[in-house]
Design a protein around this motif. Structure first.
Motif, PDB file in Angstrom:
ATOM      1  N   GLY A 201     -15.344   9.042  19.707  1.00 28.96           N
ATOM      2  CA  GLY A 201     -16.270   8.303  18.663  1.00 28.96           C
ATOM      3  C   GLY A 201     -16.850   7.045  19.261  1.00 28.96           C
ATOM      4  O   GLY A 201     -18.108   6.311  18.924  1.00 28.96           O
ATOM      5  N   VAL A 202     -16.272   6.472  20.328  1.00 31.80           N
ATOM      6  CA  VAL A 202     -16.931   5.153  20.966  1.00 31.80           C
ATOM      7  C   VAL A 202     -17.968   5.548  21.669  1.00 31.80           C
ATOM      8  O   VAL A 202     -18.862   4.850  21.594  1.00 31.80           O
ATOM      9  CB  VAL A 202     -15.751   4.721  21.943  1.00 31.80           C
ATOM     10  CG1 VAL A 202     -16.327   3.518  22.774  1.00 31.80           C
ATOM     11  CG2 VAL A 202     -14.672   3.877  21.035  1.00 31.80           C
ATOM     12  N   VAL A 203     -17.963   6.623  22.443  1.00 27.20           N
ATOM     13  CA  VAL A 203     -18.921   7.107  23.026  1.00 27.20           C
ATOM     14  C   VAL A 203     -20.452   7.455  22.154  1.00 27.20           C
ATOM     15  O   VAL A 203     -21.518   6.866  22.623  1.00 27.20           O
ATOM     16  CB  VAL A 203     -18.919   8.217  24.210  1.00 27.20           C
ATOM     17  CG1 VAL A 203     -19.988   8.867  24.727  1.00 27.20           C
ATOM     18  CG2 VAL A 203     -17.817   7.834  25.116  1.00 27.20           C
ATOM     19  N   ILE A 204     -20.036   8.052  21.167  1.00 25.80           N
ATOM     20  CA  ILE A 204     -21.033   8.504  20.143  1.00 25.80           C
ATOM     21  C   ILE A 204     -21.765   7.039  19.395  1.00 25.80           C
ATOM     22  O   ILE A 204     -22.942   7.240  19.447  1.00 25.80           O
ATOM     23  CB  ILE A 204     -20.662   9.312  19.037  1.00 25.80           C
ATOM     24  CG1 ILE A 204     -20.148  10.896  19.903  1.00 25.80           C
ATOM     25  CG2 ILE A 204     -21.710   9.535  18.057  1.00 25.80           C
ATOM     26  CD1 ILE A 204     -21.465  11.652  20.515  1.00 25.80           C
ATOM     27  N   ALA A 205     -20.870   6.246  19.011  1.00 29.06           N
ATOM     28  CA  ALA A 205     -21.209   4.870  18.647  1.00 29.06           C
ATOM     29  C   ALA A 205     -22.091   4.203  19.418  1.00 29.06           C
ATOM     30  O   ALA A 205     -23.220   3.722  19.060  1.00 29.06           O
ATOM     31  CB  ALA A 205     -20.005   4.108  18.305  1.00 29.06           C
ATOM     32  N   ALA A 206     -21.445   4.090  20.665  1.00 30.73           N
ATOM     33  CA  ALA A 206     -22.550   3.203  21.806  1.00 30.73           C
ATOM     34  C   ALA A 206     -23.718   3.948  21.878  1.00 30.73           C
ATOM     35  O   ALA A 206     -24.766   3.319  22.195  1.00 30.73           O
ATOM     36  CB  ALA A 206     -21.641   3.134  23.044  1.00 30.73           C
ATOM     37  N   GLY A 207     -23.554   5.390  22.186  1.00 30.75           N
ATOM     38  CA  GLY A 207     -25.067   6.043  22.438  1.00 30.75           C
ATOM     39  C   GLY A 207     -26.019   6.019  21.381  1.00 30.75           C
ATOM     40  O   GLY A 207     -27.160   6.003  21.455  1.00 30.75           O
ATOM     41  N   TRP A 208     -25.407   6.200  19.944  1.00 30.05           N
ATOM     42  CA  TRP A 208     -26.356   5.742  18.673  1.00 30.05           C
ATOM     43  C   TRP A 208     -27.006   4.363  18.868  1.00 30.05           C
ATOM     44  O   TRP A 208     -28.118   4.436  18.530  1.00 30.05           O
ATOM     45  CB  TRP A 208     -25.381   6.004  17.670  1.00 30.05           C
ATOM     46  CG  TRP A 208     -26.319   5.923  16.029  1.00 30.05           C
ATOM     47  CD1 TRP A 208     -26.569   4.842  15.627  1.00 30.05           C
ATOM     48  CD2 TRP A 208     -26.893   7.242  15.641  1.00 30.05           C
ATOM     49  NE1 TRP A 208     -27.181   5.142  14.525  1.00 30.05           N
ATOM     50  CE2 TRP A 208     -27.427   6.455  14.351  1.00 30.05           C
ATOM     51  CE3 TRP A 208     -26.923   8.439  15.753  1.00 30.05           C
ATOM     52  CZ2 TRP A 208     -28.299   7.520  13.492  1.00 30.05           C
ATOM     53  CZ3 TRP A 208     -27.634   9.440  14.979  1.00 30.05           C
ATOM     54  CH2 TRP A 208     -28.348   8.864  13.969  1.00 30.05           C
ATOM     55  N   PHE A 209     -26.252   3.416  19.148  1.00 29.37           N
ATOM     56  CA  PHE A 209     -26.901   1.985  19.263  1.00 29.37           C
ATOM     57  C   PHE A 209     -27.799   2.001  20.341  1.00 29.37           C
ATOM     58  O   PHE A 209     -29.001   1.477  19.852  1.00 29.37           O
ATOM     59  CB  PHE A 209     -25.522   1.043  19.509  1.00 29.37           C
ATOM     60  CG  PHE A 209     -26.126  -0.365  19.629  1.00 29.37           C
ATOM     61  CD1 PHE A 209     -26.157  -0.840  17.985  1.00 29.37           C
ATOM     62  CD2 PHE A 209     -26.777  -1.124  20.561  1.00 29.37           C
ATOM     63  CE1 PHE A 209     -26.562  -2.413  18.167  1.00 29.37           C
ATOM     64  CE2 PHE A 209     -27.082  -2.312  20.423  1.00 29.37           C
ATOM     65  CZ  PHE A 209     -27.046  -3.113  19.308  1.00 29.37           C
ATOM     66  N   VAL A 210     -27.671   2.640  21.366  1.00 32.31           N
ATOM     67  CA  VAL A 210     -28.778   2.403  22.667  1.00 32.31           C
ATOM     68  C   VAL A 210     -29.957   3.127  22.096  1.00 32.31           C
ATOM     69  O   VAL A 210     -31.116   2.769  22.392  1.00 32.31           O
ATOM     70  CB  VAL A 210     -27.835   3.051  23.773  1.00 32.31           C
ATOM     71  CG1 VAL A 210     -28.986   3.102  24.879  1.00 32.31           C
ATOM     72  CG2 VAL A 210     -26.691   2.104  24.381  1.00 32.31           C
ATOM     73  N   LEU A 211     -29.678   4.207  21.523  1.00 33.59           N
ATOM     74  CA  LEU A 211     -30.880   5.158  21.169  1.00 33.59           C
ATOM     75  C   LEU A 211     -31.745   4.465  20.143  1.00 33.59           C
ATOM     76  O   LEU A 211     -32.842   4.445  20.473  1.00 33.59           O
ATOM     77  CB  LEU A 211     -30.422   6.448  20.450  1.00 33.59           C
ATOM     78  CG  LEU A 211     -31.384   7.431  20.036  1.00 33.59           C
ATOM     79  CD1 LEU A 211     -32.275   7.858  20.852  1.00 33.59           C
ATOM     80  CD2 LEU A 211     -30.831   8.465  19.055  1.00 33.59           C
ATOM     81  N   TRP A 212     -31.163   3.757  19.127  1.00 28.66           N
ATOM     82  CA  TRP A 212     -31.864   3.199  18.123  1.00 28.66           C
ATOM     83  C   TRP A 212     -32.654   1.980  18.895  1.00 28.66           C
ATOM     84  O   TRP A 212     -33.620   1.230  18.324  1.00 28.66           O
ATOM     85  CB  TRP A 212     -31.063   2.747  17.008  1.00 28.66           C
ATOM     86  CG  TRP A 212     -31.335   3.923  15.972  1.00 28.66           C
ATOM     87  CD1 TRP A 212     -30.056   5.010  15.979  1.00 28.66           C
ATOM     88  CD2 TRP A 212     -32.002   4.190  14.773  1.00 28.66           C
ATOM     89  NE1 TRP A 212     -30.521   5.931  15.077  1.00 28.66           N
ATOM     90  CE2 TRP A 212     -31.590   5.706  14.512  1.00 28.66           C
ATOM     91  CE3 TRP A 212     -33.208   3.730  14.488  1.00 28.66           C
ATOM     92  CZ2 TRP A 212     -32.404   6.134  13.434  1.00 28.66           C
ATOM     93  CZ3 TRP A 212     -34.005   4.072  13.467  1.00 28.66           C
ATOM     94  CH2 TRP A 212     -33.514   5.449  12.712  1.00 28.66           C
TER      95      TRP A 212
END
Length: 236
Positions: A201-212
């Motif tokens: 969950g933490v990895v996906i959340a960080a990746g989502w933030f960086v993507l946007w």
């Protein structure tokens, strides 16, 4: 003829006489009125867009709060067993979907706001064409390129903290958390341990933030990559 011999009186004022730029005084006055009308229209449109974005963000944050409170109540009732997992995934999926819609609208609104700033910079340039003496009294820029937009956004110099305090950062942070919680809940539903669910969950959340963040930066650069300014900032 005047009373003084040999001295003719000044010619009467004539607003039909062309000035140095080829416009009569009447034409210059009409142009100033039209520019002011357009300026007020842009201000109203910008204010409406910002109000809409803040309302959407407020609605989304309210729904997130209500959804998390609902899950906590359901967890106490079911002991976090049975159908609680299905309910949690459903609520988090709905919140993530609404967050995606809100985040997309905020991103589009940022582009619209930049367009309004550029357009108003162009109007200030037109004001200076009519009266160059106004230049010392303008705090915002009259140049419609990237440097001019920066000056209008940051009239007293760039602020490094500005990106972290923007509405886009707020909505991206909350939406990233929702996506991370959703993925963590799905991992748990398929038998993953708590540590694995939290890590994923933490990895996906960080990746989502960086993507946007990347999408927002690319969108910003694309605006000035496709736009040709009428009054670029002069360089030494």
């Amino acid at each position: 003829m005047s009373d003084a011999p040999g001295i003719d009186p000044p010619p009467p004022a004539d607003d039909r006489r062309p000035t140095a730029d080829g416009l009569t005084d009447a034409q210059r006055s009409l142009r100033a009125q039209m520019l002011a009308t357009e300026h007020w229209s842009l201000l109203a449109s910008r204010s409406t867009t910002q109000s809409e974005l803040l309302t959407r963000i407020a609605i989304f944050l309210t729904l997130v709060s209500a959804g998390l409170v609902t899950l906590s109540v359901l967890g106490n009732v079911t002991g976090f067993r049975g159908w609680f997992g299905v309910a949690a995934i459903s609520v988090l999926a709905l919140l993530a979907l609404l967050g995606f819609i809100t985040q997309t609208r905020v991103l589009n609104g940022m582009t619209e706001d930049l367009a309004y700033v550029i357009a108003m910079n162009r109007l200030r340039g037109a004001y200076l064409d009519l009266d160059p003496g106004l230049a010392p009294y303008l705090l915002s820029s009259a140049n419609d390129d990237r440097l001019g937009a920066h000056r209008t956004y940051f009239p007293f110099g760039p602020r490094p903290s500005q990106p972290f305090a923007s509405s886009m950062t707020v909505i991206a942070s909350v939406e990233s958390a929702m996506v991370g919680l959703l993925i963590g809940a799905v991992v748990t539903a398929f038998g993953g341990g708590t540590a694995v669910a939290v890590g994923v969950g933490v990895v996906i959340a960080a990746g989502w933030f960086v993507l946007w963040a990347r999408i927002g930066y690319v969108r910003y650069r694309e605006v000035f990559g496709t736009y040709t300014p009428l009054r670029p900032t002069p360089h030494d």
